[in-house]
Design a protein around this motif. Structure first.
Motif, mmCIF file in Angstrom:
data_model
loop_
_atom_site.group_PDB
_atom_site.id
_atom_site.type_symbol
_atom_site.label_atom_id
_atom_site.label_comp_id
_atom_site.label_asym_id
_atom_site.label_seq_id
_atom_site.Cartn_x
_atom_site.Cartn_y
_atom_site.Cartn_z
ATOM 1 N N ILE A 58 37.561 -21.548 11.886
ATOM 2 C CA ILE A 58 36.868 -20.293 11.615
ATOM 3 C C ILE A 58 35.425 -20.701 11.363
ATOM 4 O O ILE A 58 35.105 -21.274 10.315
ATOM 5 C CB ILE A 58 37.474 -19.546 10.402
ATOM 6 N N GLY A 59 34.592 -20.465 12.345
ATOM 7 C CA GLY A 59 33.241 -21.003 12.289
ATOM 8 C C GLY A 59 33.340 -22.521 12.393
ATOM 9 O O GLY A 59 33.923 -23.050 13.334
ATOM 10 N N LYS A 60 32.826 -23.205 11.402
ATOM 11 C CA LYS A 60 32.879 -24.669 11.385
ATOM 12 C C LYS A 60 33.955 -25.195 10.439
ATOM 13 O O LYS A 60 34.118 -26.392 10.296
ATOM 14 C CB LYS A 60 31.515 -25.231 10.991
ATOM 15 N N LYS A 61 34.668 -24.286 9.793
ATOM 16 C CA LYS A 61 35.701 -24.700 8.837
ATOM 17 C C LYS A 61 37.082 -24.641 9.474
ATOM 18 O O LYS A 61 37.382 -23.732 10.238
ATOM 19 C CB LYS A 61 35.687 -23.791 7.599
#
Length: 98
Positions: A66-69
């Protein structure tokens, strides 16, 4: 007379694994962080119990970004659902003295 604890599943002896399965059986999928918050556990403690359940093939792990996570989601497998139900049925029989 049959030993009443014979039908219990040893994997569910842990209150944490019992809690994880209880959450997963009523939800389509739960993230690691949601489980950690719901059960009030540390990362390491929860991870070790989830690993035990994953090795038994009682839950499925899905990792995504989720995004960069990273986001790790857990769902109960059919084997997990059946095994947990059998464990709960055995507990109920013990309580009722059947």
């Amino acid at each position: 007379m049959k030993n009443p604890i014979e039908a219990l599943n040893k994997i569910f002896d842990s209150r944490i694994r019992l809690g994880v399965m209880s959450v997963l059986i009523v939800n389509d999928g739960v993230s690691f962080n949601e489980l950690k918050q719901l059960l009030d556990l540390t990362d390491g403690n929860l991870a070790s119990h989830l690993n035990t359940l994953e090795q038994a093939e009682y839950l499925k792990v899905t990792k995504a970004f989720i995004g960069k996570k990273t986001n790790t989601t857990y769902t109960i497998t059919e084997l997990g659902r059946q095994s947990f139900k059998q464990h709960l049925d055995a507990l109920e029989k013990m309580i009722k003295g059947i």
